[in-house]
Design a protein around this motif. Structure first.
Motif, PDB file in Angstrom:
ATOM      1  N   CYS A   1      -7.596  -4.936   8.660  1.00 22.77           N
ATOM      2  CA  CYS A   1      -6.523  -4.072   8.129  1.00 22.77           C
ATOM      3  C   CYS A   1      -5.584  -3.646   9.254  1.00 22.77           C
ATOM      4  O   CYS A   1      -4.358  -3.707   9.102  1.00 22.77           O
TER       5      CYS A   1
ATOM      6  N   ASP B   1     -12.102   6.895   0.853  1.00 20.07           N
ATOM      7  CA  ASP B   1     -10.929   7.569   1.412  1.00 20.07           C
ATOM      8  C   ASP B   1     -10.412   8.619   0.434  1.00 20.07           C
ATOM      9  O   ASP B   1     -10.120   9.757   0.810  1.00 20.07           O
ATOM     10  N   TRP B   2     -10.318   8.253  -0.831  1.00 18.74           N
ATOM     11  CA  TRP B   2      -9.841   9.184  -1.850  1.00 18.74           C
ATOM     12  C   TRP B   2     -10.789  10.382  -1.972  1.00 18.74           C
ATOM     13  O   TRP B   2     -10.335  11.534  -2.061  1.00 18.74           O
TER      14      TRP B   2
ATOM     15  N   HIS C   1       1.195  -0.463   5.665  1.00 24.10           N
ATOM     16  CA  HIS C   1       0.270   0.318   4.828  1.00 24.10           C
ATOM     17  C   HIS C   1      -1.183  -0.045   5.141  1.00 24.10           C
ATOM     18  O   HIS C   1      -2.035   0.845   5.269  1.00 24.10           O
ATOM     19  N   LEU C   2      -1.457  -1.345   5.267  1.00 23.15           N
ATOM     20  CA  LEU C   2      -2.811  -1.780   5.630  1.00 23.15           C
ATOM     21  C   LEU C   2      -3.177  -1.310   7.035  1.00 23.15           C
ATOM     22  O   LEU C   2      -4.302  -0.868   7.280  1.00 23.15           O
TER      23      LEU C   2
ATOM     24  N   TRP D   1      -9.276   4.817   8.598  1.00 23.21           N
ATOM     25  CA  TRP D   1     -10.697   4.545   8.413  1.00 23.21           C
ATOM     26  C   TRP D   1     -11.432   4.466   9.743  1.00 23.21           C
ATOM     27  O   TRP D   1     -12.558   4.952   9.862  1.00 23.21           O
TER      28      TRP D   1
ATOM     29  N   LEU E   1     -11.457   2.315  -0.269  1.00 24.72           N
ATOM     30  CA  LEU E   1     -10.383   3.043  -0.964  1.00 24.72           C
ATOM     31  C   LEU E   1     -10.949   4.255  -1.708  1.00 24.72           C
ATOM     32  O   LEU E   1     -10.386   5.356  -1.638  1.00 24.72           O
ATOM     33  N   LEU E   2     -12.071   4.055  -2.408  1.00 21.43           N
ATOM     34  CA  LEU E   2     -12.691   5.175  -3.121  1.00 21.43           C
ATOM     35  C   LEU E   2     -13.187   6.238  -2.144  1.00 21.43           C
ATOM     36  O   LEU E   2     -12.967   7.437  -2.348  1.00 21.43           O
TER      37      LEU E   2
ATOM     38  N   LEU F   1      -4.019   2.352   6.853  1.00 27.07           N
ATOM     39  CA  LEU F   1      -5.341   2.556   6.253  1.00 27.07           C
ATOM     40  C   LEU F   1      -6.443   2.238   7.257  1.00 27.07           C
ATOM     41  O   LEU F   1      -7.386   3.008   7.416  1.00 27.07           O
TER      42      LEU F   1
ATOM     43  N   PHE G   1     -13.849  -3.409   0.495  1.00 30.03           N
ATOM     44  CA  PHE G   1     -12.511  -2.840   0.650  1.00 30.03           C
ATOM     45  C   PHE G   1     -12.248  -1.795  -0.436  1.00 30.03           C
ATOM     46  O   PHE G   1     -11.744  -0.703  -0.152  1.00 30.03           O
ATOM     47  N   VAL G   2     -12.626  -2.093  -1.660  1.00 29.06           N
ATOM     48  CA  VAL G   2     -12.447  -1.138  -2.758  1.00 29.06           C
ATOM     49  C   VAL G   2     -13.338   0.094  -2.542  1.00 29.06           C
ATOM     50  O   VAL G   2     -12.928   1.223  -2.826  1.00 29.06           O
TER      51      VAL G   2
END
Length: 130
Positions: free
Chosen positions: A84, A47-48, A93-94, A101, A44-45, A97, A40-41
């Motif tokens: 999610c 996506d950023w 928010h989830l 994704w 996030l990275l 996301l 999951f982390v």
């Protein structure tokens, strides 16, 4: 944070940031290890990196079979995204996301690959020969 930093064995954050600062719209590969929160982390990275323009494509290199119990396989990857989108807390928010994704996957911005190398006893420097 300062208290936690002393627990980090090797910190290459400055080198990573200096490298990122020189690239725009490139392919970036993730070598994935553990499913669940760690994956999951990674999402996030990734996506950023896409949203900030560092990456035009993220390739997630996953395990083709469960070498260890926590290894990330394609089914785990999709499970996280679906969880999610359809989260029991109804957290918008989830949900958003997860939809972003899933769209990344559908449009080729995110790509899933597996290769037997990731479940062999070889070290990374053997990758070109395997």
């Amino acid at each position: 944070l300062a208290e936690q930093e002393k627990c980090i064995v090797v910190n290459h954050l400055d080198s990573v940031w200096n490298k990122l600062a020189t690239i725009r719209k490139k392919r970036i590969d993730f070598i994935c290890d553990n499913a669940g929160f760690e994956q999951f982390v990674d999402f996030l990275l990734a996506d950023w990196l896409v949203s900030e323009g560092f990456a035009s494509q993220i390739v997630f290199n996953l395990k083709g079979c469960p070498w260890f119990v926590s290894d990330t396989m394609p089914s785990d990857f999709h499970w996280i995204i679906n969880e999610c989108i359809h989260n029991k807390q109804k957290n918008q928010h989830l949900t958003n996301l997860g939809r972003i994704w899933k769209n990344y996957l559908n449009t080729g911005v995110w790509v899933i690959k597996t290769h037997p190398f990731w479940t062999t006893a070889f070290s990374y420097w053997h990758l070109p020969q395997v």
